[in-house]
Design a protein around this motif. Structure first.
Motif, mmCIF file in Angstrom:
data_model
loop_
_atom_site.group_PDB
_atom_site.id
_atom_site.type_symbol
_atom_site.label_atom_id
_atom_site.label_comp_id
_atom_site.label_asym_id
_atom_site.label_seq_id
_atom_site.Cartn_x
_atom_site.Cartn_y
_atom_site.Cartn_z
ATOM 1 N N SER A 280 -5.649 6.379 0.861
ATOM 2 C CA SER A 280 -7.037 5.721 0.280
ATOM 3 C C SER A 280 -8.320 6.188 0.875
ATOM 4 C CB SER A 280 -7.053 4.206 0.458
ATOM 5 O OG SER A 280 -5.765 3.748 -0.032
ATOM 6 N N GLN B 195 -6.770 -0.435 -5.070
ATOM 7 C CA GLN B 195 -5.596 -0.910 -4.833
ATOM 8 C C GLN B 195 -5.384 -2.337 -4.739
ATOM 9 O OE1 GLN B 195 -4.921 0.623 -0.862
ATOM 10 N NE2 GLN B 195 -2.686 -0.282 -0.894
ATOM 11 N N ASP C 91 -5.829 4.338 -7.160
ATOM 12 C CA ASP C 91 -5.133 4.010 -5.965
ATOM 13 C C ASP C 91 -4.275 2.941 -6.163
ATOM 14 O OD1 ASP C 91 -4.707 3.483 -3.317
ATOM 15 O OD2 ASP C 91 -6.666 3.163 -2.638
ATOM 16 N N GLU C 92 -2.903 3.340 -6.262
ATOM 17 C CA GLU C 92 -1.881 2.553 -6.495
ATOM 18 C C GLU C 92 -1.994 1.655 -7.582
ATOM 19 O OE1 GLU C 92 0.370 0.882 -3.223
ATOM 20 O OE2 GLU C 92 -0.547 2.227 -1.496
HETATM 21 MG MG LIG Z 1 -4.216 2.628 0.413
#
Ligand SMILES: [Mg+2]
Ligand SMILES: Nc1ncnc2c1ncn2[C@@H]1O[C@H](COP(=O)(O)OP(=O)(O)OP(=O)(O)O)[C@@H](O)[C@H]1O
Lengths: 338, 655
Positions: A68, A113, A189-190
């Motif tokens: 991240s 995320q 991010d994810e």
């Molecule tokens: Mg992360």
């Protein structure tokens, strides 16, 4: 892929957290131990990457390995301690605040995320928010928002507030919000971490579709190797803030740079990543047919096994580079040594 | 081993020293005059210089204060016109009303409608009933004067707090600069800054308003900064990532996302303003506070209780309204369509305002609640108190004498018998043990300030009154908190009572106490305990509830009895929270002490009060800062203790 222009490049990017990080970087390149001894956290260490237009570039690594943080440096959400970041050849770290706002409004997007939904806005208003900031008028932006909300399967929930949705639903709102803009460079991010397998696959397909149609460049963080294999052109593996290896999924499995990467890929079913080109053997006997060298074994295994003769393997230009037999395929499938 | 015996040993030594008081040389009991610095005179001189000579270059300080006063005066006058005076021609008795103020019906219905908007019909009816109470019981005009001050003070306090809070959020350096100022503003007792404000702005409603704003703003600043900081960083990142400009980020993302928290701040500002407007009646705010003050001075029981109840009604109405608005702040406005369609309630209220205003010219009772319909409870309250005093005098007196002789006086004598160097040393040692050199230096410095100010005896009297009150409040509050946390029904009841107690301005507590126990230390202590009880109960209950269920289950599985679960698991885990509650209790007690000066205590509060009545700026400020010094010592010591407790329990984080 290598012939396309570079969309985003970074050179020797560092992000150290703690007091006076620049002091440590003024001398020779510090090691991880030196960073720790100085009481700093090396969230990103000396990362250099090039991501090309239209590429899906996946970043993987254990929790806390700096994924991240790296992506935040690349989008200049945080200022790197040192390094250079080039977006279409333009140095982002030298770009004025005004221009950065323009770039972010129209050319970059991010899915967060933890979703980062605005608690005071409805689903519809959340999704329309980036367009509102761009100055799109109300009717147009709400129409577009409704469109992408339907796309992520949340039609009918437009009037809900984020807190009234489940985790997966919230994540889809975040995805829809980013889809509404269709920026040329996408940081994810994810983005699918909270989704169930079915919807996750649908979302992956959606991103693949958009990416193929519109030549988007995507930088994608995930913990899920299956997902990485499905999407990635190349994968970067991070450890303790440094990039250990950047390679195609197949190269990672077949030629891991070190024990860490090997451990990372140990449980990946090889048939999912290994291509015919890498198991083709020389031979010129009769063949059952031709297969492309870029095909993954998993996709063609049934076909090869069912035939009594080997298949010829062709490269991109259609030249024969060798043959594969049913036995070679089974070797890969059951993991028999090679 | 030695560490464990240290404090009991010191306590024993203190007792011995106190017993030797007769043999003690005079300089040890009271700091000799040679040690006094005449700070009061310096401050007074500085103030005089400020007003008479100081300039900001282009204009003098005096001109600046005048301009500021005018800026506040104008909207205040407007609010008064609207709520109290109307537009009049001429002066005094010959004044002719051209346009009347809002009628009692209009205000009552408007407030009720706001309640309906904020939550539901029930809240609307409740708020309406409370305002109706003000009209029926003859408190309307005073209540509207108070409301006019609130209506002006609250927006100024909220806006100012918002601006400063945002600035502190954006600039850590500004935050570091203003933080100690806010600390001081919150710990210096309110009376203390009435004095310089009186000096700068003169006697009157503007000075009172200004004091109110100064008092009510700090929590808003703090809450704003805290609310903005507690927004998830990803939301901030998101705002930047979609290309918000700084202003867009603040207005469209951060402030709206923080709105529910900010509304809690608004509620705080309202309640503190109300509290302060009452106190500020001493420097000319008028209204309900003035009525209470007057009644207290004349010992007019009936009038005091009536005005006190009116304040309570106003406080409860404003508190519930603003809390409901705070909860509502997160919700959407579903209605669409033209402005008229979206605001049916606003229109109805406006129509009512016009209607009652016009028809009121013909039927005056529509405009002003008719005197004939007023009820008075004055006689009832006076008789009630009289009969209590006649019938139960012996019991009340016995109780009062008992507590005085066996609790209050011994403590007072003990504290005053301790030599001051010994006390200074003890405080410094405590600072050293809890926070090493920095805290020790702070404790030493502040306690020496008390010595230098020449107010040692008053300071120790303050410690005594405050200390006893806090101990009693904690002894009462702790079990109540435990009860509230362990039983849902009890929790609701206790929570409701505590909430209401906390909305009452500090003044109100004096009324029943003085009526039953007359003036003196016992009355002061009782009032302080009532006022300061809330945080002790609330933090205890909160701390106990916050203990992770797993821990309790772990204890139960090990075969703990409920009592063991409470004493071995819950209470130790809740200790940091409980300590914070004690800290808050001390702060409230100190602020209340200044008000109890009205019932004749002889502590620092009395010094401040005397300075106020004599308009002696220097003495007032010095005594006020002394109270602040005590507050800061207590606050820092307890905060350090709580942090140690936290660290010991492995909870991390610093308090
Ligand atoms: Mg992360
Ligand atoms: N603001 C900060 N201050 C100090 N350290 C930080 C800060 N932000 C991140 N770190 C540290 O940097 C390292 C990398 O964090 P990062 O969030 O990039 O990890 P990640 O790879 O995204 O992990 P995850 O998969 O759990 O999301 C961690 O060790 C983290 O503790």
């Amino acid at each position: 892929m290598t012939d396309r222009p570079v969309k985003l490049a970074c050179r020797h990017v560092w992000k150290l957290y703690g007091p006076h990080p620049e002091r440590l970087l003024s001398g020779a390149v510090p090691s991880l131990e030196q960073i720790r001894a100085a009481g700093l956290v090396g969230a990103v260490r000396d990362v250099s990457l090039e991501v090309r237009t239209g590429e899906i570039f996946v970043i993987m690594g254990l929790s806390g390995s700096g994924k991240s943080t790296l992506v935040r440096c690349l989008s200049r959400l945080i200022e790197p301690t040192a390094g250079e970041i080039l977006f279409n050849g333009q140095d982002l770290l030298q770009t004025s605040a005004r221009e950065m706002i323009e770039i972010r409004r129209h050319r970059m997007g991010m899915v967060f995320q933890h979703f980062a939904l605005l608690p005071h806005l409805t689903v519809l208003q959340n999704v329309a928010f980036p367009l509102e900031i761009q100055g799109v008028d109300r009717a147009a932006r709400e129409a577009r928002a409704a469109e992408v909300i339907a796309l992520v399967g949340l039609a009918g929930r437009e009037g809900n507030f984020p807190r009234q949705l489940s985790g997966g639903q919230q994540q889809r709102v975040g995805i829809a919000r980013s889809l509404a803009v269709e920026p040329e460079l996408w940081f994810l991010d994810e983005p699918f971490s909270a989704l169930d397998p079915l919807i996750r696959r649908e979302m992956q397909d959606e991103f693949l579709r958009i990416q193929r149609q519109l030549q988007k460049t995507i930088i994608f963080i995930t913990h899920d190797f299956d997902e990485a294999i499905r999407l990635a052109d190349r994968i970067a593996i991070m450890k303790d803030g440094a990039v250990v290896q950047v390679a195609t999924p197949e190269q990672l499995v077949l030629a891991p740079a070190d024990a860490y990467v090997a451990a990372f890929t140990a449980h990946v079913p090889r048939a999912k990543v290994v291509t015919l080109a890498s198991i083709a053997q020389p031979g010129d006997g009769p063949v059952a047919g031709n297969l492309p060298g870029s095909a993954r074994i998993e996709a063609v295994a049934d076909q090869i096994e069912a035939a009594s003769l080997p298949f010829a393997v062709l490269d991109d230009e259609g030249r024969v580079i060798g043959q594969v037999t049913g036995r070679a395929v089974i070797d890969v499938l059951i993991g028999r040594g090679r | 081993m030695t560490a464990r015996l240290l404090w009991p040993g010191l306590a024993a030594l203190s007792l011995i020293l106190a017993a030797l008081v007769a043999q003690m040389p005079g300089w040890a009991l009271l700091p000799p005059a040679a040690l006094h610095l005449d700070m009061a005179a310096w401050v007074s001189a500085a103030m005089v210089w400020l007003v008479e000579q100081a300039t900001f270059g282009l204009f003098t300080v005096k001109q600046a204060t005048r301009a500021l006063a005018a800026m506040i005066e104008w909207p205040y006058e407007a609010a008064r016109v609207l709520l109290v005076d109307g537009i009049t021609e001429g002066r005094g008795r010959k004044a002719v009303t051209l346009v009347p103020p809002l009628s009692w019906i209009a205000v009552t219905v408007a407030m009720g409608t706001l309640g309906v908007y904020a939550r539901n019909l029930w809240l609307g009816l409740g708020v309406g009933a409370l305002f109706l109470y003000l009209a029926v019981f003859g408190q309307w005009e005073s209540a509207m004067i108070t409301l006019a001050s609130i209506v002006i003070a609250v927006p100024i306090g909220v806006m100012g707090g918002l601006v400063l809070g945002v600035a502190a959020y954006l600039s850590p350096r500004f935050d570091r600069l203003q933080s100690p100022v806010l600390d001081l503003m919150q710990t210096v007792p309110t009376f203390a800054y009435l004095v310089p404000i009186l000096f700068l702005f003169g006697f009157g409603p503007v000075a009172a308003l200004l004091a109110t704003v100064i008092y009510a703003m700090p929590p808003m600043v703090r809450i704003t900064t805290l609310a903005l900081r507690s927004i998830p960083p990803e939301i901030n990142d998101f705002a930047r990532m979609v290309g918000c400009t700084g202003w867009q980020r603040l207005r469209k993302v951060l402030l709206p996302a923080a709105l529910p928290d900010l509304m809690v701040g608004v509620n705080q500002v309202i309640m503190l303003s109300l509290n302060m407007v009452i106190i500020a009646s001493m420097i000319g705010a008028g209204g309900l506070g003035f009525d209470v003050l007057n009644a207290l001075r004349r010992l007019d029981i009936g009038a005091g209780v009536e005005a006190g109840l009116a304040i309570t009604a106003l406080a409860v109405a404003l508190d519930r309204l603003s809390q409901a608005l705070a909860l509502r702040a997160g919700l959407p406005d579903a209605a669409t369509g033209s402005w008229i369609k979206r605001h049916p309630k606003t229109l109805a209220v406006l129509a009512l305002v016009l209607a009652t205003g016009l028809l009121g010219l013909v039927w005056p009772w529509l405009q002003t609640y008719p005197k004939a319909g007023e009820l008075s409870t004055k006689a009832f309250w006076s008789d009630l108190v009289k009969s209590i005093n006649i019938n139960y005098f012996d019991q009340l007196e016995a109780w009062r004498t008992f507590v005085l002789t066996y609790m209050l006086l011994p403590v007072k004598r003990f504290l005053l018998a301790l030599p001051w160097p010994w006390v200074v040393a003890l405080v410094t040692l405590a600072g050293w043990q809890l926070g090493r050199a920095r805290l020790a230096a702070l404790c030493l410095g502040l306690s020496l300030f008390l010595v230098a100010a020449g107010l040692w005896e008053q300071a120790m009297t303050t410690v005594y009154l405050c200390g006893v009150s806090v101990v009693v409040a904690v002894l009462v509050g702790l079990p109540l908190g435990v009860l509230a946390a362990s039983n849902a029904t009890a929790g609701k009841v206790i929570g409701g009572v505590i909430d209401t107690l906390q909305t009452l301005p500090s003044f109100v507590y004096l009324i029943p106490v003085v009526m039953l126990f007359r003036v003196g230390d016992f009355s002061a202590m009782t009032a302080v305990v009532l006022y300061a009880l809330a945080p002790a109960v609330r933090y205890t209950a909160h701390g106990l509830r916050a203990v992770p269920e797993e821990l309790v289950e772990a204890g139960t599985v090990c075969g703990c009895t409920p009592w063991q679960v409470l004493t071995r698991i819950r209470l130790p885990m809740a200790l940091p929270d409980i300590l914070l509650g004690v800290n808050q209790t001390i702060m409230l007690a100190l602020s209340m002490l200044v008000i109890t000066a009205l019932v004749g205590t002889r502590d620092l509060g009395q010094e401040v009060y005397i300075a106020l009545t004599r308009a002696d700026t220097g003495a007032g400020i010095v005594a006020g800062v002394c109270v602040a010094a005590l507050a800061i010592i207590a606050d820092r010591l307890i905060a350090a203790g709580a942090a140690q407790a936290r660290a010991r329990l492995g909870m991390g984080g610093d308090a």
